[in-house]
Structure formats: structure tokens, C-alpha cells
Design an enzyme around this catalytic site. Structure first.
Site, mmCIF file in Angstrom:
data_model
loop_
_atom_site.group_PDB
_atom_site.id
_atom_site.type_symbol
_atom_site.label_atom_id
_atom_site.label_comp_id
_atom_site.label_asym_id
_atom_site.label_seq_id
_atom_site.Cartn_x
_atom_site.Cartn_y
_atom_site.Cartn_z
ATOM 1 N N HIS A 29 -7.498 -1.889 3.839
ATOM 2 C CA HIS A 29 -8.018 -0.933 2.513
ATOM 3 C C HIS A 29 -9.260 0.019 1.913
ATOM 4 O O HIS A 29 -9.568 0.417 1.702
ATOM 5 C CB HIS A 29 -7.574 -1.707 0.203
ATOM 6 C CG HIS A 29 -5.797 -2.164 0.537
ATOM 7 N ND1 HIS A 29 -5.037 -1.390 0.637
ATOM 8 C CD2 HIS A 29 -5.459 -2.779 0.592
ATOM 9 C CE1 HIS A 29 -3.919 -1.999 0.165
ATOM 10 N NE2 HIS A 29 -3.871 -2.692 0.605
ATOM 11 N N HIS A 71 -10.781 3.266 1.763
ATOM 12 C CA HIS A 71 -11.234 3.746 0.410
ATOM 13 C C HIS A 71 -12.111 4.609 1.124
ATOM 14 O O HIS A 71 -12.732 5.350 0.988
ATOM 15 C CB HIS A 71 -11.813 2.950 0.066
ATOM 16 C CG HIS A 71 -12.547 2.930 -1.599
ATOM 17 N ND1 HIS A 71 -13.677 2.459 -1.845
ATOM 18 C CD2 HIS A 71 -12.517 4.402 -2.179
ATOM 19 C CE1 HIS A 71 -13.883 2.918 -3.010
ATOM 20 N NE2 HIS A 71 -13.611 3.901 -3.180
ATOM 21 N N HIS A 101 -5.245 -6.868 6.906
ATOM 22 C CA HIS A 101 -5.031 -5.799 5.517
ATOM 23 C C HIS A 101 -5.814 -5.202 5.315
ATOM 24 O O HIS A 101 -5.997 -3.943 3.918
ATOM 25 C CB HIS A 101 -3.813 -6.509 5.178
ATOM 26 C CG HIS A 101 -2.924 -6.078 4.067
ATOM 27 N ND1 HIS A 101 -2.281 -5.140 4.635
ATOM 28 C CD2 HIS A 101 -2.891 -5.041 2.916
ATOM 29 C CE1 HIS A 101 -1.273 -4.108 3.424
ATOM 30 N NE2 HIS A 101 -2.392 -5.026 2.349
ATOM 31 N N GLU A 102 -5.898 -6.535 3.977
ATOM 32 C CA GLU A 102 -6.916 -5.972 2.678
ATOM 33 C C GLU A 102 -8.143 -4.948 3.432
ATOM 34 O O GLU A 102 -8.818 -4.216 2.718
ATOM 35 C CB GLU A 102 -7.543 -7.416 2.001
ATOM 36 C CG GLU A 102 -7.028 -8.371 1.165
ATOM 37 C CD GLU A 102 -5.951 -6.853 0.552
ATOM 38 O OE1 GLU A 102 -6.526 -6.478 -0.216
ATOM 39 O OE2 GLU A 102 -4.633 -7.706 0.786
#
Length: 245
Positions: free
Chosen positions: A106, A110, A102-103
Site C-alpha cells: 500500500h 501511495h 502487503h501493507e
């Protein structure tokens, strides 16, 4: 709006969201604990999974770091670090790999310039100010305005209230923009876990999805709490202004 001494605006706009927040927080802890006991078939740790997923998406400038705590995982776009907690970094569980993915989602957002992530990053400074000072200013303006009968001073207190509402509204906008960011990151995570072969069994994907869905509900609850609190203050302000006319 009171009934038998009970604030109906609080019961309608705030309390349900707070209950949802408590329930979703308990749910994410429960599901993480459940799938933190189930190891992945390949024995890949959260940190290794993040490295594999980033490499598969052409990300080479993000550093994976180990931070303390449990479920404190985050991606920092400012210094391009993917920070994994004690419960995630070295763990080979389905829950740990799901959170790490999940991270990583991100980090991918980006890299590709995902619009809502850009907007959320832009809102961070004003949202921090708004969440800290917005409600305080709005409530202070209402409280002092209610005890003052001089029109000139009343206008000052109304201005303070309005400034507080604007600041608080910006923090509410931040919570709203956070929702597509978090849901999209989870969607990307589940997709790349399967595409890269980190998860090879449907049960692993299903387990990670349950963990990430529960985590997403905490963001929904936070957004609803912020929206409900803002609407309550707005309603009280409008009601106070109408009585003065």
C-alpha cells in the site's frame, strides 16, 4: 418477496455473502495461525521486512509503528505510517512477513500514485457517512412510507429513502474500489519479497500467498455483502413504488 414467511430477497442477496464472510474470516485466521508457526529462513521480522522493502522501493518518508492487536495491520496514507500489530511487528514467521509486505504494498501504491488507492482515499469520508446512515435512512423511509397514505408525506418519505440509497451506494462503491487496491497490494508484496531476497525459498512465497489470498477473500465477502444488501433495498424500494402506481 416472501415464501412461507421467509424473505427471499435476504436469502438471495445477503445470506450467501454473509456465509462467505464467515468462511473467509475463519480461513484467514486458520492460515495465519498455520504459517505464524513457520519461521522465515533468514529470521527477518515483519518490521525489518517492511523497512527492507520500502528502502528497496525508494520510500524514506514512511514511519513504521507498533500497534496493539492481531491482524490490525494497516498503512495510513494521511500521516504516512505503516502500522504493524503485535502478531506482525516482531515476529519472524512467514505469515507476519507476508502481512507486513502487503501493507508495504500500500505504501508503494501511495508513492507511485496508484489510481484506485487515490479514489478509495477520496471516498473514505462519504463512505463512512453512507455506511452509517444510508441503510438507516432507506429503511426508515420505507417503513414510514408504508404506514402513510397521504401523497405529500409519501413523497417526503420517498425522498428520504432515495437519499439513503444514494449514501449507501457510495459506501458500496468504496467496497468495490477496495478490491483492486487489496489484490494489487498483495501482488506487489509477493513480487518484492522475492526480488529483494527477503524470501529465498519457494515454500515461503507459497505460504505467504496462501495467507494473503485468504485475507483478500474477506474483502471480496465484504463487498458482496454490501452489494447484496444494497440490491435488496433497491428491489424492495422499486417493488413498493410499483405497487403505489
Amino acid at each position: 418477496m416472501y415464501l412461507g414467511g421467509i424473505d427471499l430477497t435476504y436469502l438471495i442477496f445477503v445470506l450467501p455473502a454473509l456465509i462467505l464472510s464467515l468462511v473467509s474470516s475463519a480461513m484467514v485466521k486458520s492460515r495465519f495461525a498455520q504459517y505464524n508457526k513457520v519461521a522465515t529462513s533468514k529470521g527477518i521480522t515483519g518490521a525489518q521486512a517492511a523497512e527492507i522493502l520500502m528502502r528497496a522501493n525508494g520510500i524514506t518518508d514512511v514511519r513504521i509503528t507498533h500497534i496493539s492487536g492481531q491482524l490490525t495491520d494497516n498503512y495510513n496514507p494521511t500521516n504516512k505510517t505503516l502500522n504493524l500489530s503485535d502478531a506482525t511487528y516482531s515476529s519472524t514467521s512467514i505469515a507476519a512477513v507476508g502481512v507486513a509486505a502487503h501493507e508495504t504494498g500500500h505504501a508503494i501504491q501511495h508513492k507511485v500514485g496508484y489510481g484506485p488507492l487515490k479514489l478509495r482515499s477520496t471516498l473514505v469520508p462519504v463512505a463512512n457517512i453512507g455506511s452509517r446512515f444510508g441503510p438507516v435512512l432507506a429503511i426508515a423511509g420505507l417503513a414510514f412510507g408504508a404506514s402513510n397514505q397521504f401523497s405529500e408525506q409519501l413523497s417526503i418519505f420517498q425522498l428520504i429513502t432515495n437519499i439513503g440509497l444514494v449514501l449507501f451506494g457510495m459506501s458500496v462503491l468504496f467496497y468495490i474500489v477496495t478490491l483492486p487496491v487489496e489484490f494489487n497490494a498483495s501482488s506487489r508484496a509477493l513480487k518484492i519479497l522475492k526480488e529483494t531476497g527477503v524470501f529465498t525459498e519457494n515454500e515461503e512465497i507459497a505460504g505467504a500467498k496462501r495467507v494473503l489470498t485468504a485475507a483478500a477473500m474477506t474483502y471480496v465477502a465484504s463487498a458482496l455483502t454490501a452489494i447484496g444488501s444494497f440490491l435488496r433495498l433497491l428491489l424492495i424500494t422499486n417493488s413498493r413504488n410499483n405497487r403505489r402506481r
